[in-house]
Design an enzyme around this catalytic site. Structure first.
Site, PDB file in Angstrom:
ATOM      1  N   GLY A  46      41.039  51.063-154.562  1.00 28.46           N
ATOM      2  CA  GLY A  46      41.537  49.860-155.664  1.00 28.46           C
ATOM      3  C   GLY A  46      41.818  48.498-155.150  1.00 28.46           C
ATOM      4  N   GLN A  51      45.283  40.442-155.329  1.00 29.05           N
ATOM      5  CA  GLN A  51      44.884  40.640-153.950  1.00 29.05           C
ATOM      6  C   GLN A  51      43.529  39.498-154.054  1.00 29.05           C
ATOM      7  OE1 GLN A  51      44.778  45.171-154.435  1.00 29.05           O
ATOM      8  NE2 GLN A  51      45.136  44.841-152.111  1.00 29.05           N
ATOM      9  N   LEU A  90      44.529  47.371-148.872  1.00 28.37           N
ATOM     10  CA  LEU A  90      43.684  46.239-148.456  1.00 28.37           C
ATOM     11  C   LEU A  90      44.116  45.034-147.998  1.00 28.37           C
ATOM     12  CD1 LEU A  90      40.427  46.851-150.797  1.00 28.37           C
ATOM     13  CD2 LEU A  90      40.649  47.614-148.445  1.00 28.37           C
TER      14      LEU A  90
HETATM   15 ZN   LIG Z   1      47.139  47.363-152.191  1.00 33.01          ZN
END
Ligand SMILES: [Zn+2]
Length: 186
Positions: A46, A51, A90
């Site tokens: 995801g 991000q 991530l």
């Molecule tokens: Zn995350």
């Protein structure tokens, strides 16, 4: 090129609650494509808009070969069941920790065209949806660990190659922690 750089823990955008999407326009569809392409390129389950440095309530997911996205999600939990399992992010490369989540979730929101959608997920999909919705609230999985596990994760982060002491990451206690098992509602 729609693969974008992923912001790392320590970047203030990851701690800033995102704004609801108002315009379901071309720019939003561009964002959904960037999120999807970047997530797939990075091999993630995801990816949430903060991000990529975008403060909007949008995320993409890729679980068990189901690839999709959700705009302005709101979560409901149909039961009390929980799961515990390894989780990573991530934006916090190489760091993994067992994280408690709800087992089942019903997510309501919209697709990139503004049509209402409902996503019923359990297990890994439910974990992903909770992790990504947390991102939209400026919450990271580290916040959901108990103090000992969080301390251990922070130690590993400070030793990580990507860690930038000029931009020290902040860990905060979950805003939902005192709300008990129902506290994951966002
Ligand atoms: Zn995350």
């Amino acid at each position: 090129m729609t693969v974008q750089p992923i912001r790392l823990f320590g970047d203030p955008v990851l701690r800033t609650p995102a704004e609801p999407v108002v315009d379901f326009d071309k720019q939003l569809r561009r964002l959904v494509k960037d999120l999807t392409d970047t997530m797939l390129d990075a091999g993630g389950a995801g990816l949430a808009a903060p991000q990529l440095g975008v403060g909007l309530r949008v995320f993409a997911f890729n679980v068990d070969e189901v690839v999709g996205h959700l705009v302005n999600p709101s979560l409901e939990f149909p039961d009390e069941e929980e799961q515990d399992g390894e989780e990573g992010c991530l934006s916090i490369p190489g760091i993994y920790a067992d994280t408690k989540r709800r087992m089942n979730v019903v997510a309501s929101g919209f697709n990139e065209y503004g049509d209402p959608v409902r996503l019923v997920g359990s297990g890994l999909m439910a974990r992903c949806v909770q992790h990504e919705t947390d991102h939209l609230d400026g919450v990271l999985f580290l916040d959901r660990l108990d103090p000992a596990a969080r301390k251990e994760a922070m130690k590993a982060i400070r030793a990580a190659e990507w860690y930038d002491p000029a931009r020290p990451p902040t860990v905060k206690v979950s805003p939902h922690a005192s709300a008990g098992p129902l506290g994951l509602v966002s």
